[in-house]
Design a protein around this motif. Structure first.
Motif, mmCIF file in Angstrom:
data_model
loop_
_atom_site.group_PDB
_atom_site.id
_atom_site.type_symbol
_atom_site.label_atom_id
_atom_site.label_comp_id
_atom_site.label_asym_id
_atom_site.label_seq_id
_atom_site.Cartn_x
_atom_site.Cartn_y
_atom_site.Cartn_z
ATOM 1 N N TYR A 46 0.834 -1.208 0.000
ATOM 2 C CA TYR A 46 0.000 0.000 0.000
ATOM 3 C C TYR A 46 0.868 1.257 0.000
ATOM 4 O O TYR A 46 0.587 2.220 -0.719
ATOM 5 C CB TYR A 46 -0.922 0.036 1.217
ATOM 6 C CG TYR A 46 -2.140 -0.844 1.121
ATOM 7 C CD1 TYR A 46 -2.996 -0.801 0.026
ATOM 8 C CD2 TYR A 46 -2.467 -1.715 2.161
ATOM 9 C CE1 TYR A 46 -4.121 -1.597 -0.048
ATOM 10 C CE2 TYR A 46 -3.597 -2.515 2.096
ATOM 11 C CZ TYR A 46 -4.427 -2.454 0.989
ATOM 12 O OH TYR A 46 -5.544 -3.235 0.922
ATOM 13 N N ALA A 47 1.913 1.259 0.826
ATOM 14 C CA ALA A 47 2.768 2.445 0.953
ATOM 15 C C ALA A 47 3.419 2.806 -0.378
ATOM 16 O O ALA A 47 3.666 3.984 -0.656
ATOM 17 C CB ALA A 47 3.827 2.212 2.029
ATOM 18 N N LYS A 48 3.685 1.800 -1.208
ATOM 19 C CA LYS A 48 4.342 2.045 -2.491
ATOM 20 C C LYS A 48 3.370 2.487 -3.578
ATOM 21 O O LYS A 48 3.781 3.027 -4.594
ATOM 22 C CB LYS A 48 5.076 0.782 -2.949
ATOM 23 C CG LYS A 48 6.268 0.458 -2.091
ATOM 24 C CD LYS A 48 6.896 -0.854 -2.492
ATOM 25 C CE LYS A 48 8.019 -1.212 -1.533
ATOM 26 N NZ LYS A 48 8.532 -2.548 -1.747
ATOM 27 N N THR A 49 2.073 2.234 -3.369
ATOM 28 C CA THR A 49 1.111 2.502 -4.440
ATOM 29 C C THR A 49 0.156 3.653 -4.153
ATOM 30 O O THR A 49 -0.587 4.065 -5.031
ATOM 31 C CB THR A 49 0.276 1.237 -4.745
ATOM 32 O OG1 THR A 49 -0.407 0.835 -3.566
ATOM 33 C CG2 THR A 49 1.163 0.107 -5.236
ATOM 34 N N GLN A 50 0.163 4.161 -2.916
ATOM 35 C CA GLN A 50 -0.715 5.284 -2.561
ATOM 36 C C GLN A 50 0.094 6.328 -1.795
ATOM 37 O O GLN A 50 1.119 6.009 -1.198
ATOM 38 C CB GLN A 50 -1.875 4.801 -1.673
ATOM 39 C CG GLN A 50 -2.792 3.796 -2.339
ATOM 40 C CD GLN A 50 -3.957 3.411 -1.428
ATOM 41 O OE1 GLN A 50 -4.564 4.247 -0.784
ATOM 42 N NE2 GLN A 50 -4.261 2.123 -1.388
ATOM 43 N N ALA A 51 -0.410 7.545 -1.804
ATOM 44 C CA ALA A 51 0.256 8.616 -1.061
ATOM 45 C C ALA A 51 -0.382 8.735 0.322
ATOM 46 O O ALA A 51 -1.598 8.911 0.434
ATOM 47 C CB ALA A 51 0.120 9.933 -1.809
ATOM 48 N N PHE A 52 0.430 8.615 1.363
ATOM 49 C CA PHE A 52 -0.072 8.709 2.740
ATOM 50 C C PHE A 52 0.577 9.868 3.465
ATOM 51 O O PHE A 52 1.743 10.181 3.245
ATOM 52 C CB PHE A 52 0.214 7.411 3.501
ATOM 53 C CG PHE A 52 -0.585 6.233 3.004
ATOM 54 C CD1 PHE A 52 -1.911 6.082 3.365
ATOM 55 C CD2 PHE A 52 -0.015 5.305 2.155
ATOM 56 C CE1 PHE A 52 -2.659 5.010 2.886
ATOM 57 C CE2 PHE A 52 -0.752 4.228 1.671
ATOM 58 C CZ PHE A 52 -2.085 4.080 2.049
ATOM 59 N N ASP A 53 -0.211 10.485 4.361
ATOM 60 C CA ASP A 53 0.319 11.560 5.206
ATOM 61 C C ASP A 53 1.056 10.997 6.410
ATOM 62 O O ASP A 53 1.905 11.668 6.993
ATOM 63 C CB ASP A 53 -0.825 12.468 5.677
ATOM 64 C CG ASP A 53 -1.474 13.181 4.506
ATOM 65 O OD1 ASP A 53 -0.775 13.945 3.817
ATOM 66 O OD2 ASP A 53 -2.679 12.966 4.269
ATOM 67 N N ALA A 54 0.700 9.763 6.808
ATOM 68 C CA ALA A 54 1.364 9.115 7.946
ATOM 69 C C ALA A 54 1.048 7.628 7.929
ATOM 70 O O ALA A 54 0.065 7.191 7.328
ATOM 71 C CB ALA A 54 0.908 9.726 9.261
ATOM 72 N N ILE A 55 1.890 6.874 8.628
ATOM 73 C CA ILE A 55 1.687 5.443 8.796
ATOM 74 C C ILE A 55 1.671 5.137 10.289
ATOM 75 O O ILE A 55 2.581 5.547 11.020
ATOM 76 C CB ILE A 55 2.808 4.632 8.108
ATOM 77 C CG1 ILE A 55 2.769 4.868 6.598
ATOM 78 C CG2 ILE A 55 2.676 3.134 8.441
ATOM 79 C CD1 ILE A 55 3.931 4.252 5.834
ATOM 80 N N LEU A 56 0.635 4.428 10.723
ATOM 81 C CA LEU A 56 0.572 3.913 12.090
ATOM 82 C C LEU A 56 0.967 2.446 12.003
ATOM 83 O O LEU A 56 0.339 1.673 11.280
ATOM 84 C CB LEU A 56 -0.834 4.055 12.670
ATOM 85 C CG LEU A 56 -1.402 5.477 12.723
ATOM 86 C CD1 LEU A 56 -2.765 5.478 13.393
ATOM 87 C CD2 LEU A 56 -0.456 6.413 13.438
#
Length: 123
Positions: free
Chosen positions: A42-52
């Protein structure tokens, strides 16, 4: 602006409670992953503001996931907040040395977890 959060935790109950709480109280979009490998995808395919990120997971623990995120130019700038029951001083030191953006202890308060994340990330 709505924040886009990736929650990586192998515990279904934790995922459900955290996702619901962050969506309801903080109005954030939350994508959940049940494993470290799924989270990395998911982290490689979408833009995230943060990861928990949970620390204790069976396939790939949070330390390994964090190392993979840091090694990838596309994901290394995403702030990571650890969700963990491991609160001993030795773990706290390791977390600080890793360079994570913060640590939230489990069990967390669903009503305030979004505020905790926002405070740790200066949002």
């Amino acid at each position: 602006m709505t924040k886009h959060i990736l929650l990586i935790d192998d515990d279904q109950d934790i995922r459900d409670v955290a996702q619901l709480a962050l969506q309801k109280f903080s109005k954030w979009q939350v994508v959940v992953a049940a494993s470290g490998l799924e989270g990395l995808d998911y982290a490689k395919t979408q833009a995230f503001d943060a990861i928990l990120l949970d620390v204790s997971m069976p396939d790939m623990d949070g330390f390994s996931v964090f190392e993979h995120l840091q090694a990838d130019p596309d994901t290394q700038a995403i702030p990571v907040v650890l969700l963990t029951a491991k609160v001993l001083p030795s773990y706290r030191r390791r977390f600080a040395e890793m360079g994570v953006s913060g640590v939230i202890s489990k069990p967390f308060n669903p009503v305030s977890v979004g505020n905790q994340v926002a405070q740790l990330l200066n949002w």
